[in-house]
Design a protein around this motif. Structure first.
Motif, mmCIF file in Angstrom:
data_model
loop_
_atom_site.group_PDB
_atom_site.id
_atom_site.type_symbol
_atom_site.label_atom_id
_atom_site.label_comp_id
_atom_site.label_asym_id
_atom_site.label_seq_id
_atom_site.Cartn_x
_atom_site.Cartn_y
_atom_site.Cartn_z
ATOM 1 N N PHE A 104 0.814 -1.220 0.000
ATOM 2 C CA PHE A 104 0.000 0.000 0.000
ATOM 3 C C PHE A 104 0.844 1.266 0.000
ATOM 4 N N ASP A 105 0.299 2.294 -0.660
ATOM 5 C CA ASP A 105 0.928 3.612 -0.612
ATOM 6 C C ASP A 105 0.787 4.208 0.787
ATOM 7 N N LYS A 106 -0.366 3.990 1.407
ATOM 8 C CA LYS A 106 -0.635 4.493 2.747
ATOM 9 C C LYS A 106 -1.495 3.491 3.501
ATOM 10 N N VAL A 107 -1.279 3.407 4.810
ATOM 11 C CA VAL A 107 -2.144 2.610 5.681
ATOM 12 C C VAL A 107 -2.616 3.514 6.817
ATOM 13 N N TYR A 108 -3.937 3.552 7.025
ATOM 14 C CA TYR A 108 -4.515 4.364 8.086
ATOM 15 C C TYR A 108 -5.439 3.510 8.943
ATOM 16 N N VAL A 109 -5.480 3.812 10.239
ATOM 17 C CA VAL A 109 -6.551 3.346 11.106
ATOM 18 C C VAL A 109 -7.584 4.470 11.172
ATOM 19 N N VAL A 110 -8.854 4.140 10.910
ATOM 20 C CA VAL A 110 -9.933 5.128 10.940
ATOM 21 C C VAL A 110 -10.825 4.793 12.123
ATOM 22 N N THR A 111 -10.928 5.708 13.085
ATOM 23 C CA THR A 111 -11.532 5.338 14.363
ATOM 24 C C THR A 111 -12.424 6.434 14.943
ATOM 25 N N ASP A 112 -13.302 6.015 15.848
ATOM 26 C CA ASP A 112 -14.137 6.941 16.615
ATOM 27 C C ASP A 112 -13.605 7.108 18.033
ATOM 28 N N SER A 113 -12.447 6.524 18.293
ATOM 29 C CA SER A 113 -11.933 6.438 19.660
ATOM 30 C C SER A 113 -10.632 7.212 19.823
ATOM 31 N N ASN A 114 -10.606 8.134 20.790
ATOM 32 C CA ASN A 114 -9.364 8.831 21.109
ATOM 33 C C ASN A 114 -8.302 7.861 21.607
ATOM 34 N N THR A 115 -8.755 6.843 22.340
ATOM 35 C CA THR A 115 -7.805 5.848 22.866
ATOM 36 C C THR A 115 -7.095 5.126 21.733
ATOM 37 N N ILE A 116 -7.856 4.652 20.742
ATOM 38 C CA ILE A 116 -7.250 3.952 19.606
ATOM 39 C C ILE A 116 -6.384 4.903 18.787
#
Length: 237
Positions: free
Chosen positions: A38-50
């Motif tokens: 991948f060119d980029k890997v992101y985690v997309v989250t609703d959590s400040n902790t994550i």
């Protein structure tokens, strides 16, 4: 893109559970990056902790701006302004995500010269009776070109002819999307079948999208329950 909700009905905060010294979500992120696909890997989250956990490990994360019912919606919001053609959705609870499986779904689009495929996803053959009948295991049936016909929590096909050797496939939660298909998903309302089964892939089918399924033999371990985490711990060791 790795959608990551903190809440989970069957196993709350499962993505933050320890897996051999690091949280599950970090292990999954590292596995996706390690593939080199991948060119980029992101985690997309609703959590400040994550979010804080991923960035503290040197990873890249995106905070969702609003609440979402499913991973596709969460990813669609995140990529709206990005100049990308293909987005791959890796589930946050699959720390054993492997390069071979991801390469298979990406290859589908490289060979799709007519651009008839909207999504690609994975399926693995299952034979265990308990797994076939487990509603937590999503099953898929396909046509003779391996396009998905339907997904269900029930055993499909139903084995009415007992003398037939029925083949069952489990749907693995890895998707590759054309960006326009993902944007359409975000705009289109949920219909009855998706609402009944609680399987987001059904929305694509209900609106006529074509999902190419690729058979893999890599099963991995999806962490849905504390028992799954125990299996993952043992496998990691």
């Amino acid at each position: 893109m790795i959608p990551a909700r903190y809440a989970a009905s069957r196993f709350p905060a499962k993505l933050m559970q320890d897996l051999s010294g690091k949280p599950v979500i970090v292990r999954t992120y590292e596995a996706a990056v390690k593939t080199g696909l991948f060119d980029k890997v992101y985690v997309v989250t609703d959590s400040n902790t994550i979010y804080d956990t991923i960035t503290a490990e040197g990873g890249e994360a995106i905070m969702s701006k609003k609440e979402h019912d499913c991973g596709s919606d969460r990813i669609a919001e995140a990529v709206t302004e990005m100049d990308v053609d293909i987005i791959v959705n890796v589930q946050g609870d699959e720390p054993f995500t492997d390069r071979e499986s991801l390469a298979q779904v990406i290859e589908v689009f490289k060979s799709d010269t007519e651009k008839e495929i909207d999504l690609a996803s994975l399926m693995v053959r299952i034979t265990d009776e308990e797994e076939i009948n487990n509603p937590n295991t999503v099953k898929v049936i396909v046509d003779n070109r391996s396009f998905a016909l339907y997904f269900s929590r029930s055993p499909i096909p139903y084995p009415r002819a007992k003398n037939e050797k029925t083949v069952y496939y489990k749907h693995k939660g890895i998707y590759a999307f054309r960006k326009e298909a993902l944007m359409d998903f975000q705009r289109l309302p949920m219909l009855q079948l998706e609402s009944t089964e609680k399987i987001e892939a059904i929305r694509y089918l209900e609106y006529g999208k074509k999902i190419k399924m690729v058979e893999t033999t890599v099963t991995g371990i999806e962490i849905d329950t504390p028992e799954d985490l125990e299996k993952a711990q043992a496998a990691w060791r």
